[in-house]
Design a protein around this motif. Structure first.
Motif, mmCIF file in Angstrom:
data_model
loop_
_atom_site.group_PDB
_atom_site.id
_atom_site.type_symbol
_atom_site.label_atom_id
_atom_site.label_comp_id
_atom_site.label_asym_id
_atom_site.label_seq_id
_atom_site.Cartn_x
_atom_site.Cartn_y
_atom_site.Cartn_z
ATOM 1 N N ASP B 848 46.430 45.806 47.553
ATOM 2 C CA ASP B 848 47.439 44.840 47.994
ATOM 3 C C ASP B 848 48.396 45.461 49.001
ATOM 4 O O ASP B 848 49.033 44.750 49.763
ATOM 5 C CB ASP B 848 48.247 44.325 46.798
ATOM 6 C CG ASP B 848 47.386 43.633 45.758
ATOM 7 O OD1 ASP B 848 47.811 43.587 44.594
ATOM 8 O OD2 ASP B 848 46.291 43.157 46.119
ATOM 9 N N VAL B 849 48.544 46.768 48.965
ATOM 10 C CA VAL B 849 49.501 47.428 49.852
ATOM 11 C C VAL B 849 48.791 48.393 50.791
ATOM 12 O O VAL B 849 49.398 49.309 51.328
ATOM 13 C CB VAL B 849 50.594 48.165 49.049
ATOM 14 C CG1 VAL B 849 51.422 47.163 48.266
ATOM 15 C CG2 VAL B 849 50.002 49.205 48.128
ATOM 16 N N GLY B 850 47.520 48.206 50.953
ATOM 17 C CA GLY B 850 46.785 48.990 51.930
ATOM 18 C C GLY B 850 46.545 50.433 51.535
ATOM 19 O O GLY B 850 46.412 51.286 52.398
ATOM 20 N N LEU B 851 46.481 50.711 50.251
ATOM 21 C CA LEU B 851 46.286 52.092 49.804
ATOM 22 C C LEU B 851 44.950 52.274 49.105
ATOM 23 O O LEU B 851 44.802 53.157 48.258
ATOM 24 C CB LEU B 851 47.434 52.496 48.864
ATOM 25 C CG LEU B 851 48.787 52.650 49.541
ATOM 26 C CD1 LEU B 851 49.868 52.900 48.511
ATOM 27 C CD2 LEU B 851 48.755 53.789 50.550
ATOM 28 N N ASP B 875 40.472 38.838 43.532
ATOM 29 C CA ASP B 875 40.838 37.478 43.923
ATOM 30 C C ASP B 875 41.335 37.468 45.372
ATOM 31 O O ASP B 875 42.182 38.263 45.763
ATOM 32 C CB ASP B 875 41.939 36.994 42.972
ATOM 33 C CG ASP B 875 42.323 35.546 43.198
ATOM 34 O OD1 ASP B 875 41.817 34.926 44.172
ATOM 35 O OD2 ASP B 875 43.125 35.029 42.405
ATOM 36 N N ALA B 876 40.803 36.567 46.167
ATOM 37 C CA ALA B 876 41.193 36.511 47.572
ATOM 38 C C ALA B 876 42.628 36.050 47.752
ATOM 39 O O ALA B 876 43.231 36.295 48.799
ATOM 40 C CB ALA B 876 40.243 35.585 48.327
ATOM 41 N N ARG B 932 47.336 36.446 50.708
ATOM 42 C CA ARG B 932 46.353 36.750 51.779
ATOM 43 C C ARG B 932 47.059 37.312 53.007
ATOM 44 O O ARG B 932 46.650 37.092 54.147
ATOM 45 C CB ARG B 932 45.557 35.518 52.178
ATOM 46 C CG ARG B 932 44.614 34.980 51.148
ATOM 47 C CD ARG B 932 43.784 33.803 51.676
ATOM 48 N NE ARG B 932 44.622 32.723 52.180
ATOM 49 C CZ ARG B 932 44.725 32.419 53.465
ATOM 50 N NH1 ARG B 932 44.025 33.084 54.369
ATOM 51 N NH2 ARG B 932 45.502 31.436 53.856
ATOM 52 N N GLY B 933 48.122 38.057 52.761
ATOM 53 C CA GLY B 933 48.962 38.484 53.877
ATOM 54 C C GLY B 933 48.217 39.179 54.988
ATOM 55 O O GLY B 933 48.478 38.924 56.173
ATOM 56 N N SER B 934 47.260 40.047 54.639
ATOM 57 C CA SER B 934 46.604 40.831 55.686
ATOM 58 C C SER B 934 45.813 39.952 56.640
ATOM 59 O O SER B 934 45.515 40.370 57.754
ATOM 60 C CB SER B 934 45.696 41.880 55.046
ATOM 61 O OG SER B 934 44.691 41.237 54.282
#
Lengths: 95, 969
Positions: B848-851, B875-876, B932-934
């Motif tokens: 969720d935080v790009g890690l 989950d998308a 779906r922020g990214s």
């Protein structure tokens, strides 16, 4: 406030310890099903009787150890090391 | 009229020491040794207070802890103590007490108007009335009427102690049985303590058997018993822990120093506990049995003999127990005229003598005359339940002798069971409870010789670890149970303090509240400050009558500590004021304070929020400081950052199991950012891990996570990974952290003498070296939370202030500045660096935080890995961390603002987690969790907060220096 017998330090007040919950809970491996992993994460037995649990003497020696505690009377029926199996009579749930 | 009796009555008062005190503003006098109640009674003050609900006039009822009426507020200002029982309060010179629950005064109380509406206020009235138009209309007024005294409105100036002890035998109760048990235990070699709630020993018989009590007390002291007077045991807890409250400095004393020791809380864990807590007298139930002048018979005798106070001149004794006769005889000998003993029973025990006093059998009190003081009563003969001839008796005192209720509280709290003795109408302990043995009246043994013999045998058996003797058969007082009369006018009270009458119990039974626990809560019987000590048994007997059950079938309500009210101050002990939540200070705290730091509390730490200049606000200071860090350089105290040292041949393997990233591949001197997950896969902590040696790692955690992470590592090593050879040592407080950041950071550090090997050209970003500066060891980590060239100098904590001073001495030539937490937040938001717990919550996963890069390639089964493949993790629609930029470029977004498609009510699309105005960019920026922020970079979203709407663009982070050139250079 209970009194617990730390294997290293002897009998001390409960406030020196922190409870780590049920002990001897087997952890499913990476290939386990979602259901069994979910049960490991969220489901625990809640017996009205003998409960095997782990405690840490956090304000003392810092050791983890296991106890068998009766959840109604709080009688501590056994204290044993972290790597030891529970005493045989505990496994039947009969103190 | 009550009055003072001449000597030899009054064995507890000292007539050579008169005292003056005030009650409700009027001056009175008494003697040292008096209680407030005995002194007021001696001065014929009969009206002490007003009852809780109906504001009926009330006077002194008892002579002890079971008092329901004589509740007063004592003292003023910070030393005001509400709800003190006058029967226990020692008289002191200048004591000032006031009645409670009455306005404007106890004599004329407006609240008495409620009495006129008594029929509208039965038990549970608040469930049925005051509902239209809304309970809220009536609630404030009703809440104001609730309660008795007035709490103090200033902090308590006094202090309280807490002491633990572990004698071998603890005797609770200083009566004859308790003393006998203590003497026997001590003589048999046990370390024995005895707690007495009152000042004087002797208990229920003490003031009638002075010589025997004195003999037993001397024997106890000679045998080495430690006696604690004025120490009331209020509860027994797990594993034989008895808690007791010692009154060190009584309430209401004048001319005390600014701070005194008020009370001492004893936590006593004895091998064996003897309960010798005595028994409470049980009253009869008749109309208007609450009037001032209606009292317990034993209490009146105690006032006469111990305090030298006659509670009245002419007494009627309402009896249902053989005990009434001895008490009547003793009172008569002390100077009180006994008009009659009105016994509801047809026959009495053979050994009972009336001593010339008029005795009326099968007769009951059916009316009491007088409102503010008893003036007389009506008695009626009952034959087969039909009221017969009635007679009016002139009296000013009506004494209750209805039997006894053993104080089984300690036994019951320890899990002991009770059994009902029909002949004596009392519950007694059935067997022993865990660690608690009952002796004397609380075991139902009222014969003095039998009780002493049993208590001695118990004391000796406990001391020697032998089998306990058989308890003797209890009782012997010949009591009978009688229900309240039907067909009489007036309220027949069961619980005096809460105004619960027989009609209320009948109402509860009618409405099917058959359980004794329901009866208690529906009628509030037994819920006052006296906790039903003289009313609980009557209540359950009555419920049994109305529901056709015997007392053992009705049972008792659960006994819970405390036995008597305990002040919060005593429970808090020393954990008050600044010790309630001790905060941690930076090792260089004084240095920061001297340099203009404005401290705020962050978690457990006091840290500089900023160093405001010339009256600027924290926000302005933060922006100024952040700007200078980006332009030139800044100095920051990062000492609270968690630090652990890990040693061992398996340390590398262990870290791979703990962290999402791989730490075993670090070269010596290399450092890597890592995140820790819970077994649920959610982010719980992050920090930089550096390798100092083949088997030696330096682990930084977040400030808040320092202890938590160390504990988690310890739990894994001791409980699960028991074969790994790793030592974890928390060293957070051993090392101070002097952080220098900014384009001129190295220039600055070079100027204070740091060795050339640490220069940026020779020491890469994300490496750690040991070094020294004038003999002081340093561990230097080149890392950055600000996004600028950064050095964290870890120095022994004792040297931190000196190093700060040394570095800061050169700040002017560098053009550098001190910066605080708020500036650091601005800098890290500009770089899009997350803060665990602020930009994440208990559901946030690494992806969720790009890690999540590289997880698939990592072989180790690190903590939480299995949870990353749960359906919810894939989950998308998950919330993902993104940047936000308000479109208008002016107003910053509010943290916590909701992202939604339109104004609420609306489905929530996400929320703002961090926000600031960016000095580097000149406009507001924010971080947010967005569904779906990214995949929504570039979209416009609407942010709602307390009625405002702001439109913002979704952007990628970092906002500034995306390649990280400034910190890597």
């Amino acid at each position: 406030m209970m009194q617990l017998r730390c294997p290293c330090c002897g009998p001390r007040d409960e406030s020196e310890f922190v409870c780590g919950g049920t002990t001897h809970v087997p952890r499913p491996d990476l290939n386990s099903s979602d259901v069994s992993w979910g049960e490991y994460l969220f489901f625990r037995d809640n017996p009205k009787g003998v409960h095997l649990e782990r405690w840490r003497h956090i304000y003392g020696c810092g050791s983890w150890f296991n106890i068998a505690r009766h959840t109604v009377t709080h009688e501590v029926l056994a204290v044993y090391g972290m790597s030891e199996p529970p005493p045989a009579q505990m496994l039947n749930g009969v103190p | 009229m009550s009055h003072r009796l001449p000597a030899p009555a009054g064995t507890w008062i000292d007539r050579a020491q008169p005292l003056t005190f005030s009650f409700n503003g009027r001056a009175y006098s008494g003697f040292r040794g008096d209680t407030l109640a005995s002194a007021l009674l001696a001065q014929d003050v009969r009206l002490i207070g007003r009852s809780f609900k109906l504001h009926r006039p009330r006077g002194v009822w008892s002579c002890g802890v079971e008092e329901p009426h004589a509740i007063v507020d004592v003292g003023a200002g910070a030393r005001r103590t509400p709800n003190v029982r006058a029967t226990l309060l020692p008289l002191s010179a200048g004591l000032s007490a006031t009645s409670v629950n009455c306005w404007p005064g106890v004599g004329f109380d407006v609240g008495a108007l409620t009495g006129a509406f008594a029929t509208l206020l039965p038990a549970g009235f608040y469930y049925k009335t005051f509902k239209w138009p809304s309970w809220r209309v009536f609630e404030p007024a009703i809440r104001r009427m609730a309660g008795l005294g007035t709490a103090p409105d200033r902090p308590d100036p006094d202090h309280y102690e807490e002491v633990s002890a572990a004698p071998e035998v603890l005797v609770v109760g200083g009566g004859i049985a308790g003393l006998a048990a203590a003497v026997a235990a001590a003589r048999a070699g046990a370390q024995t303590w005895l707690l007495s709630g009152g000042m004087h020993l002797g208990g229920g018989l003490g003031w009638r058997a002075d010589a025997e009590v004195a003999r037993l007390e001397a024997a106890a002291r000679a045998a080495g018993v430690r006696i604690l007077p004025r120490t009331l045991a209020f509860g027994v807890y797990d594993h034989n822990l008895v808690c007791a409250l010692e009154s060190v400095s009584a309430e209401g004393q004048r001319d005390l120093p600014a701070c005194v020791l008020r009370e001492r809380l004893w936590k006593i864990r004895a091998r064996s506990i003897v309960s010798a807590a005595g028994a409470f007298e049980r009253p009869l139930v008749f109309p208007d049995n609450d009037r001032p002048g209606v009292m317990l018979a034993g209490a009146a005798l105690k006032y006469a003999l111990a305090y030298g106070v006659a509670c009245g001149r002419r007494a009627v004794v309402a009896a249902a127990s053989d005990s009434a006769y001895a008490v009547a005889g003793a009172l008569r000998a002390a100077g009180t005229e006994i008009v009659a003993i009105v016994d509801r029973r047809a026959t009495v025990g053979a050994a009972v003598e009336s001593g010339g006093v008029r005795v009326m059998r099968s007769t009951a009190v059916t009316a009491v005359f007088g409102r503010r003081a008893v003036r007389g009563c009506r008695v009626q003969a009952l034959a087969g339940g039909t009221p017969g001839r009635s007679e009016r008796l002139e009296c000013d005192l009506i004494l209750n002798a209805g039997g006894f209720a053993p104080a089984v509280h300690l036994h019951s709290q320890a899990g002991g069971r009770l059994r009902w003795l029909d002949a004596e109408a009392m519950f007694v302990p059935h067997g022993t409870a865990a660690g608690v043995v009952s002796v004397g009246a609380c075991a139902g043994v009222f014969n003095r010789e039998v009780a002493c013999a049993h208590a001695s045998a118990v004391g000796e058996a406990l001391a020697r670890g032998q089998a306990l003797p058989q308890p003797p058969a209890g009782g012997g007082e010949g009591t009978q149970v009688f229900v309240p009369l039907a067909n009489v006018r007036g309220k027949q009270f069961i619980d005096l303090q809460n105004d619960v009458s027989a009609q209320d119990v009948a109402l509860a039974a009618r409405e099917n509240y058959r359980s004794v626990e329901h009866l208690k809560r529906y009628t509030t019987t037994g819920m006052g400050t006296d906790q039903g000590k003289t009313s609980n048994v009557n209540a359950l007997l009555l419920l049994g009558e109305y529901t056709g059950r015997a007392p053992p079938q009705v049972g008792t309500t659960r006994f819970r500590p405390p036995f008597a009210p305990v002040t919060l101050g005593a429970i808090a002990g020393r954990r008050a004021g600044s010790l309630y939540r001790p905060l941690k200070q930076l090792p260089a705290h004084e240095w920061h304070a001297a340099h203009g730091a404005l401290f705020e509390t962050y978690g457990d730490w006091r840290r500089p929020a900023a160093y405001p200049q010339r009256g600027e606000s924290i926000e302005s200071a933060a922006l100024r400081e952040a700007g200078i860090v980006r332009e030139r350089a800044g100095l920051f105290d990062g000492s609270p950052l968690g630090k652990l040292e890990l040693y061992g041949p398996d340390a590398a393997q262990f870290l791979d199991l703990m962290y999402v990233g791989t730490m075993s591949t670090l070269a010596v001197g290399q450092a890597r950012y890592g995140v820790l997950l819970s077994e649920h896969g959610t982010l719980v902590d992050d920090g930089i891990v550096a390798r100092l040696g083949e088997q030696h790692y330096w682990v930084n955690t977040s400030t808040a996570g320092a202890e938590r992470t160390a504990a988690a590592f310890e739990e894994w090593l001791q409980c699960e990974l028991v074969h790994l050879k790793v030592l974890v040592t928390p060293v957070t407080s051993c090392w101070g952290n002097v952080t220098v950041a900014g384009p001129r950071a190295w220039q600055w550090l070079e100027s204070i003498g740091l060795e050339a090997a640490l220069a940026p050209a020779r020491m890469k970003h994300m490496t750690m070296r040991t070094s020294t500066l004038d003999g002081v060891p340093l561990r230097v980590l080149r890392a950055s939370f600000s996004g600028e060239l950064g050095y964290e100098l870890n120095v022994p904590a004792t040297e931190a202030a000196r190093l700060f001073a040394r570095v800061f001495a050169r700040s002017a030539e560098i053009g550098a500045v001190l910066y605080g937490i708020e500036a650091l937040q601005v800098l890290r938001i500009e770089k899009g660096y997350l803060h665990i717990g602020t930009d994440t919550d208990g559901t946030t996963l690494p992806a969720d935080v790009g890690l999540a890069r590289g997880i698939e390639r990592k072989p180790a089964a690190f903590v939480g890995r299995r949870s990353l493949s749960r359906p919810a993790a894939l989950d998308a629609q998950r919330l993902q961390l993104v940047g936000l930029q308000p479109v208008d470029g002016r107003a910053p977004l509010h943290v916590g603002g909701h992202i939604a498609p339109h104004a609420p009510p609306a489905p929530i699309d996400g929320r703002v987690t961090s926000s600031c105005v960016s000095p580097a960019l000149g406009h507001p920026i924010a971080l947010a969790l967005l569904t779906r922020g990214s995949q929504r970079i570039g979209e416009r979203v609407r942010v709602y907060h307390l009625g405002t709407e702001t439109v913002a663009h979704v952007v990628k982070t970092p906002f500034f220096d995306a390649e990280g050139r400034r910190m890597r250079g």
